[in-house]
Design an enzyme around this catalytic site. Structure first.
Site, PDB file in Angstrom:
ATOM      1  N   ASP A 144      -7.180  -2.278   5.062  1.00  0.00           N
ATOM      2  CA  ASP A 144      -7.678  -3.238   6.016  1.00  0.00           C
ATOM      3  C   ASP A 144      -6.000  -3.751   6.413  1.00  0.00           C
ATOM      4  O   ASP A 144      -4.923  -4.460   5.549  1.00  0.00           O
ATOM      5  CB  ASP A 144      -8.426  -4.401   6.128  1.00  0.00           C
ATOM      6  N   GLY A 194      -6.197  -6.610   0.144  1.00  0.00           N
ATOM      7  CA  GLY A 194      -6.604  -5.637   0.929  1.00  0.00           C
ATOM      8  C   GLY A 194      -5.381  -4.432   1.381  1.00  0.00           C
ATOM      9  O   GLY A 194      -5.125  -3.940   0.315  1.00  0.00           O
ATOM     10  N   GLU A 195      -4.940  -4.118   2.124  1.00  0.00           N
ATOM     11  CA  GLU A 195      -4.378  -3.284   2.817  1.00  0.00           C
ATOM     12  C   GLU A 195      -4.423  -1.865   1.760  1.00  0.00           C
ATOM     13  O   GLU A 195      -4.178  -0.529   2.406  1.00  0.00           O
ATOM     14  CB  GLU A 195      -3.064  -3.178   2.066  1.00  0.00           C
ATOM     15  N   GLY A 196      -6.266  -1.296   0.906  1.00  0.00           N
ATOM     16  CA  GLY A 196      -6.143  -0.495   0.509  1.00  0.00           C
ATOM     17  C   GLY A 196      -6.016  -0.491  -0.643  1.00  0.00           C
ATOM     18  O   GLY A 196      -5.612   0.799  -1.394  1.00  0.00           O
ATOM     19  N   ILE A 249       0.710  -1.522  -0.336  1.00  0.00           N
ATOM     20  CA  ILE A 249      -0.186  -0.097  -0.075  1.00  0.00           C
ATOM     21  C   ILE A 249       0.722   1.985   0.582  1.00  0.00           C
ATOM     22  O   ILE A 249       0.707   2.105  -0.233  1.00  0.00           O
ATOM     23  CB  ILE A 249      -1.198   0.379   1.000  1.00  0.00           C
TER      24      ILE A 249
END
Length: 349
Positions: free
Chosen positions: A170, A312-314, A94
């Site tokens: 997340d 995930g992570e954005g 991210i």
């Protein structure tokens, strides 16, 4: 907590944006989804043409989940804390993708089962790890309220600091298991329909994950239709905070890009907490998790990208940010037929 009433994006600005699109030097509708995004942005900002986004902000919500000890992930639980340190050091996916997209990154520890790297990251910490949702509630009632309030407070902090677009991310080993429970409960599907392979588990891991979701879902369905009770029973502090963040962003009339399974599951709960919040969101992408598609359908959101991602992570939402910026540029910077001296086909039937 109770959220203020969500007012919809400005319909007058949306109509003006749609009308302007039809005057630009291109065939009507030729920019496809980009035109729809530009109309949404104008409506969110309440002006046409819209302003370019200059202060996009990614917030990664981190937390551990007791269910991770049930063998539902390819990675051990301690990876959550290790990745929080990696985010803080700027070494995660991210960080790289947000950097190239022109967004800054914040990580918030809501329930990592370790001490936070510093007080800033741990300022909103609710507890160390959430409960094993196969046998117990993820949170107490008081912890659920604290997590929701923390997420809303983070949204307020970012908007007050000047963020003009938010991206929800997340991090948490086991969080897609909890997310699958939320999605299955709210869309009324069986676990096998909502459960995916997450971090890359094998078939045996998928079977364990499905069994965990089944056991948690048996308990979670008893508390429906109460969204706060659902977060208490099966969410966890990180997912509850994400729900509060997504809801409050809409209350604050700030556009938000959703990421993958965990974020969108929390957003689905947020829509129940603050009806109409979804009008302020776009789905940055569609992940390979089957539950993600279910949640997007329930929210009536069309993903901007589909790159077969599942990190995930954005990250998926960050990749969509340049497309969102392109939508603004097209609507605000293109010449009209009249300005360019180009014949408008609509004027010559």
């Amino acid at each position: 907590m109770e959220f203020a009433t969500v007012s919809p994006p400005d319909p007058g600005a949306a109509a003006a944006a749609r009308a302007r699109q039809d005057t630009l030097t291109k065939p009507r509708g030729a920019l496809g989804r980009l035109e729809d995004l530009s109309v949404w942005i104008a409506a969110c900002q309440g002006q046409c043409p819209p302003r370019q986004f200059e202060r996009a902000r990614v917030v990664v919500f981190a937390g551990d989940h007791g269910v991770a000890r049930c063998g539902v992930s390819a990675y051990p639980p301690e990876v959550t804390a290790q990745m929080v340190a990696n985010f803080d050091a700027g070494g995660a996916a991210i960080n790289a993708l947000a950097g190239v997209a022109g967004a800054s990154v914040r990580v918030a520890d809501l329930a990592v089962d370790a001490d936070p790297p510093d007080d800033r990251i741990g300022a909103n910490k609710v507890r160390r790890g959430s409960g094993d949702i196969t046998v117990q509630d993820a949170l107490t009632a008081e912890e659920t309220e604290r997590a929701l309030s923390a997420g809303a407070a983070i949204a307020d902090e970012e908007v007050d600091a000047g963020a003009d677009l938010l991206i929800a991310g997340d991090m948490g080993i086991g969080n897609t298991t909890a997310a699958a429970v939320l999605v299955a409960a709210l869309t009324n599907v069986e676990p096998v329909v909502a459960v995916g392979f997450g971090t890359g588990i094998d078939d045996a891991g998928w079977a364990r994950k499905t069994a965990a979701v089944r056991d948690a879902l048996f308990r979670a369905r008893r508390v429906l239709p109460d969204p706060v009770a659902l977060l208490r029973c099966a969410g966890g502090a990180d997912l509850a905070a994400l729900a509060g963040f997504c809801a409050q962003a809409a209350v604050r009339r700030t556009p938000l890009l959703l990421d993958g399974m965990a974020v969108t599951a929390a957003a689905l709960v947020a829509e129940h907490l603050a009806p109409g919040a979804r009008l302020w969101w776009q789905a940055g992408h569609r992940s390979t998790e089957p539950g993600h598609a279910l949640a997007l359908t329930a929210l009536d959101l069309e993903p901007i990208l589909d790159l077969r991602m599942r990190l995930g992570e954005g990250t998926g939402a960050a990749l969509a940010l340049p497309i969102v910026r392109a939508a603004v540029a097209a609507l605000s910077s293109m010449a009209t037929f009249a300005q360019a001296g180009v014949s408008d086909p609509s004027a010559h039937p």
